[in-house]
Write a protein that holds these residues in place. Structure first.
Motif, mmCIF file in Angstrom:
data_model
loop_
_atom_site.group_PDB
_atom_site.id
_atom_site.type_symbol
_atom_site.label_atom_id
_atom_site.label_comp_id
_atom_site.label_asym_id
_atom_site.label_seq_id
_atom_site.Cartn_x
_atom_site.Cartn_y
_atom_site.Cartn_z
ATOM 1 N N VAL A 1 -1.511 -20.222 0.947
ATOM 2 C CA VAL A 1 -0.404 -21.030 1.462
ATOM 3 C C VAL A 1 -0.916 -22.017 2.505
ATOM 4 C CG1 VAL A 1 1.725 -20.998 2.813
ATOM 5 C CG2 VAL A 1 1.385 -19.340 0.980
ATOM 6 N N THR A 2 -0.492 -23.262 2.350
ATOM 7 C CA THR A 2 -0.813 -24.294 3.332
ATOM 8 C C THR A 2 0.175 -24.210 4.489
ATOM 9 O OG1 THR A 2 -1.635 -25.733 1.583
ATOM 10 C CG2 THR A 2 -1.086 -26.781 3.678
ATOM 11 N N ALA B 1 4.933 -18.381 6.137
ATOM 12 C CA ALA B 1 4.238 -18.703 4.884
ATOM 13 C C ALA B 1 4.743 -17.811 3.758
ATOM 14 C CB ALA B 1 2.731 -18.509 5.067
ATOM 15 N N THR B 2 5.125 -18.421 2.642
ATOM 16 C CA THR B 2 5.621 -17.651 1.501
ATOM 17 C C THR B 2 4.669 -17.775 0.314
ATOM 18 O OG1 THR B 2 7.927 -17.872 2.165
ATOM 19 C CG2 THR B 2 7.507 -17.382 -0.155
ATOM 20 N N PHE B 3 4.277 -16.632 -0.186
ATOM 21 C CA PHE B 3 3.434 -16.541 -1.386
ATOM 22 C C PHE B 3 4.350 -16.153 -2.539
ATOM 23 C CE2 PHE B 3 0.947 -15.641 2.332
ATOM 24 C CZ PHE B 3 -0.304 -16.207 2.105
ATOM 25 N N THR B 4 4.371 -16.930 -3.590
ATOM 26 C CA THR B 4 5.312 -16.644 -4.676
ATOM 27 C C THR B 4 4.684 -15.768 -5.747
ATOM 28 O OG1 THR B 4 4.715 -18.688 -5.809
ATOM 29 C CG2 THR B 4 6.622 -18.767 -4.359
ATOM 30 N N ASN C 1 5.363 -6.231 -5.383
ATOM 31 C CA ASN C 1 6.181 -5.747 -6.498
ATOM 32 C C ASN C 1 6.378 -6.827 -7.562
ATOM 33 O OD1 ASN C 1 7.993 -7.532 -5.367
ATOM 34 N ND2 ASN C 1 9.261 -5.964 -4.402
ATOM 35 N N GLY D 1 7.313 -9.835 -6.773
ATOM 36 C CA GLY D 1 8.153 -10.858 -6.151
ATOM 37 C C GLY D 1 7.386 -11.641 -5.100
ATOM 38 N N ASP D 2 8.133 -12.404 -4.337
ATOM 39 C CA ASP D 2 7.515 -13.224 -3.294
ATOM 40 C C ASP D 2 7.237 -12.383 -2.045
ATOM 41 O OD1 ASP D 2 8.073 -15.143 -5.125
ATOM 42 O OD2 ASP D 2 9.596 -16.179 -3.949
ATOM 43 N N ILE D 3 6.256 -12.808 -1.289
ATOM 44 C CA ILE D 3 5.959 -12.189 0.002
ATOM 45 C C ILE D 3 5.920 -13.297 1.050
ATOM 46 C CG2 ILE D 3 4.234 -10.978 1.395
ATOM 47 C CD1 ILE D 3 3.411 -9.455 -1.116
ATOM 48 N N VAL E 1 5.485 -22.928 1.026
ATOM 49 C CA VAL E 1 5.412 -22.026 -0.122
ATOM 50 C C VAL E 1 4.212 -22.428 -0.971
ATOM 51 C CG1 VAL E 1 6.621 -21.114 -2.129
ATOM 52 C CG2 VAL E 1 7.917 -21.843 -0.118
ATOM 53 N N TYR F 1 14.372 -22.526 -8.566
ATOM 54 C CA TYR F 1 13.917 -21.270 -7.951
ATOM 55 C C TYR F 1 13.784 -21.445 -6.432
ATOM 56 C CZ TYR F 1 10.707 -17.310 -7.096
ATOM 57 O OH TYR F 1 10.106 -16.180 -6.612
ATOM 58 N N PHE F 2 13.135 -22.529 -6.022
ATOM 59 C CA PHE F 2 12.935 -22.777 -4.593
ATOM 60 C C PHE F 2 14.278 -22.991 -3.882
ATOM 61 C CE2 PHE F 2 8.260 -24.484 -4.423
ATOM 62 C CZ PHE F 2 7.822 -23.253 -4.888
ATOM 63 N N LYS G 1 16.208 -19.681 -3.635
ATOM 64 C CA LYS G 1 15.540 -18.817 -2.657
ATOM 65 C C LYS G 1 15.741 -19.301 -1.222
ATOM 66 C CE LYS G 1 12.715 -15.645 -4.672
ATOM 67 N NZ LYS G 1 12.560 -14.254 -4.208
ATOM 68 N N TYR H 1 14.016 -21.887 -0.073
ATOM 69 C CA TYR H 1 12.743 -22.466 0.353
ATOM 70 C C TYR H 1 12.818 -23.989 0.427
ATOM 71 C CZ TYR H 1 10.806 -17.947 -1.238
ATOM 72 O OH TYR H 1 10.537 -16.624 -1.445
ATOM 73 N N THR I 1 15.720 -10.967 -6.219
ATOM 74 C CA THR I 1 15.211 -9.600 -6.160
ATOM 75 C C THR I 1 13.703 -9.577 -5.933
ATOM 76 O OG1 THR I 1 16.964 -8.740 -7.559
ATOM 77 C CG2 THR I 1 14.920 -7.477 -7.500
ATOM 78 N N HIS J 1 11.895 -9.874 -3.124
ATOM 79 C CA HIS J 1 11.276 -10.627 -2.029
ATOM 80 C C HIS J 1 11.011 -9.696 -0.841
ATOM 81 C CE1 HIS J 1 11.515 -14.443 0.728
ATOM 82 N NE2 HIS J 1 10.346 -13.829 0.782
#
Lengths: 138, 70
Positions: free
Chosen positions: A58-59, A80-83, A120, A122-124, B10, B28-29, B32, B34, B53, B55
């Motif tokens: 992530v930037t 920061a979100t990692f998808t 899981n 999903g996003d973190i 992201v 999606y973004f 969410k 984002y 779901t 996240h």
């Protein structure tokens, strides 16, 4: 291990070779990792010492050198979100680095551990601390 | 393609930037939270729940992990 700066980053800070890391023109990224795959060493200076990325790095945006404005010396950025992080073993450390586009010249800045999240699929989102030391303090 | 304004960082999409994304990814973004922008179509509650779901949020100040959206 504990969260820490890379000493070779501090060295380069003193030599003023890294430029303004808060500048929009300088790319700073975050990589998720597993301690089972990476042991921090103060001999590590560049991204090429880290394991391959588990997901897209992530930037970081909205970088500051004073936390939320009142904490000089604290590096901070937007969360920061990692998808779609693939399900698997726990992720329990991360590194922040200056990305030059070339792993062999991308300086490692900070190493952070002490957390554990089991992906899981999903996003973190990594939510940085909202108070001193934010991401890290020099 | 859909133009969105990123609210969060992201992957390689930096917060504050305006970017052109494939419709599915833009939607999606947006769902969410984002990014801001116009959805390419209507989404049912079931579809929205499915997107939300799984996240997880790692809070580094407390070292907690919080699951969002089920």
């Amino acid at each position: 291990m504990a969260s820490q700066h890379y000493n070779l980053f501090l060295q380069e800070m003193w030599k003023n070779t890294l430029g303004d890391l808060t500048s929009a023109g300088v790319t700073v990224k975050c990589r998720l990792m597993r301690v089972s795959a990476y042991t921090i060493s103060q001999a590590h200076q560049f991204l090429s010492s880290l394991p391959a990325a588990l997901v897209t790095d992530v930037t970081l945006a909205s970088k500051t050198a004073n936390g939320a404005g009142a904490d000089p010396g604290c590096f901070d950025a937007a969360d920061a979100t990692f998808t779609a992080v693939p399900a698997g073993a726990a992720i329990d450390c991360l590194a922040v680095f200056k990305d030059t586009g070339t792993p062999a010249t991308s300086n490692l800045l900070f190493y952070i551990d002490g957390f554990s999240v089991t992906p899981n699929g999903g996003d973190i989102t990594v939510q940085w601390s909202n108070s001193n030391p934010f991401i890290a303090k020099l | 393609m859909t133009v969105v304004t990123m609210l969060n960082s992201v992957d390689e999409n930096v917060a504050g930037s305006e970017i052109d994304l494939p419709d599915d990814l833009a939607d999606y973004f947006i769902i969410k939270g984002y990014a801001e922008g116009q959805l390419s179509r209507d989404y049912t509650d079931v579809e929205r729940t499915e997107i939300l779901t799984g996240h997880q949020v790692v809070k580094l100040d407390s070292l907690e992990v919080v699951s969002l959206g089920g």
